[in-house]
Design a protein around this motif. Structure first.
Motif, PDB file in Angstrom:
ATOM      1  N   THR A 128       2.242   2.279   9.479  1.00 33.71           N
ATOM      2  CA  THR A 128       3.510   1.678   9.069  1.00 33.71           C
ATOM      3  C   THR A 128       3.778   1.935   7.597  1.00 33.71           C
ATOM      4  OG1 THR A 128       3.103  -0.053  10.714  1.00 33.71           O
ATOM      5  CG2 THR A 128       4.889  -0.426   9.158  1.00 33.71           C
ATOM      6  N   THR A 132      11.019  -1.494   6.234  1.00 31.45           N
ATOM      7  CA  THR A 132       9.776  -0.941   6.780  1.00 31.45           C
ATOM      8  C   THR A 132       8.561  -1.558   6.085  1.00 31.45           C
ATOM      9  OG1 THR A 132      10.928   1.142   7.233  1.00 31.45           O
ATOM     10  CG2 THR A 132       8.532   1.183   7.331  1.00 31.45           C
ATOM     11  N   GLU A 182      -2.778   0.672  12.561  1.00 34.92           N
ATOM     12  CA  GLU A 182      -1.327   0.466  12.725  1.00 34.92           C
ATOM     13  C   GLU A 182      -0.682   0.146  11.382  1.00 34.92           C
ATOM     14  OE1 GLU A 182       1.730  -2.560  15.095  1.00 34.92           O
ATOM     15  OE2 GLU A 182      -0.432  -2.682  15.463  1.00 34.92           O
ATOM     16  N   ALA A 215       5.437  -3.633   7.616  1.00 30.57           N
ATOM     17  CA  ALA A 215       4.039  -3.439   7.212  1.00 30.57           C
ATOM     18  C   ALA A 215       3.404  -4.771   6.813  1.00 30.57           C
ATOM     19  CB  ALA A 215       3.961  -2.439   6.062  1.00 30.57           C
TER      20      ALA A 215
END
Length: 244
Positions: free
Chosen positions: A86, A177, A82, A181
């Motif tokens: 990201t 973003t 994941e 992360a």
């Protein structure tokens, strides 16, 4: 009620005084070789995506041992996956902007996260972990990748406005973003904690340092794009600074 002007108050990043900094993209012999789309097209497409072997809720480690998909190993593997996804989204938002020189570093990190996954998927205490497989999945034995990431952090920190207040996740789409992360990275680190006896210590060090890197990278991207970060304001309207 909070004042909008207070919420938007931050360390000055005026676009009129903005100076674009380009990060070094020099590759090292220890860096993973990132393939171009043309190279990938030349690979024979013989591997099927589906295997049906996990239909009953188990999956295999690199050692061949099968465990429940709810096992802590797969929690950690899923979270690092994941995290890489990201970062990939962040790259998509950075492409074509004044912060694009960061992309090479981020792509290297994505490849290293695959190596982190290999290390996690080969538990040191597994009875089925052969010396060959342990050697193949050994992560960063000399600490090179962690040390280099610290240099990257120091390089990006040059010229960043000093922050005396908590910075809210902000600074535009790309920076925000990267903040996402960062939070996923912290979760990945927490997922690794129960596995410390079965993974290389450098794996934990790398993921821990990566969250610091992503925080600074988010700030650096915001500065490069001339977008002002927002800072935390107490609900009573006062700006809380670290030195007060």
């Amino acid at each position: 009620m909070l004042s909008l002007s207070l919420i938007r108050r931050s360390v000055a990043m005026g676009s009129s005084a903005r100076r674009i900094r380009v990060l070094s993209t020099k590759m090292d012999s220890k860096d993973p070789m990132i393939k171009s789309p043309d190279e990938i097209k030349s690979y024979p497409a013989t591997i099927k995506v589906y295997t049906r072997t996990g239909d009953k809720g188990t999956s295999a480690l690199f050692t061949g041992e099968r465990r429940s998909k709810s096992d802590s190993v797969f929690t950690a593997l899923g979270t690092t996956d994941e995290l890489s996804s990201t970062i990939g989204l962040a790259i998509a938002h950075i492409e074509g902007t004044d912060a694009s020189s960061l992309i090479t570093q981020l792509e290297i990190i994505q490849c290293l996260l695959q190596d982190v996954g290999s290390n996690v998927a080969t538990p040191l205490g597994s009875a089925r972990a052969s010396k060959m497989k342990l050697s193949r999945t050994r992560f960063d034995p000399d600490g090179y990748h962690c040390t280099r990431m610290e240099r990257w952090i120091d390089d990006m920190s040059v010229g960043l406005p000093v922050h005396r207040s908590f910075i809210l996740p902000s600074g535009g789409l790309a920076a925000s973003t990267l903040h996402i992360a960062r939070t996923v990275c912290r979760r990945a680190e927490r997922a690794l904690v129960p596995l410390q006896e079965d993974i290389d210590k450098e794996t934990m060090m790398f993921v821990n340092r990566l969250s610091d890197y992503l925080f600074v990278a988010a700030r650096w991207v915001a500065m490069q794009q001339g977008i002002t970060e927002k800072i935390y304001v107490h609900h009573k309207g006062r700006v809380t600074e670290f030195d007060k």
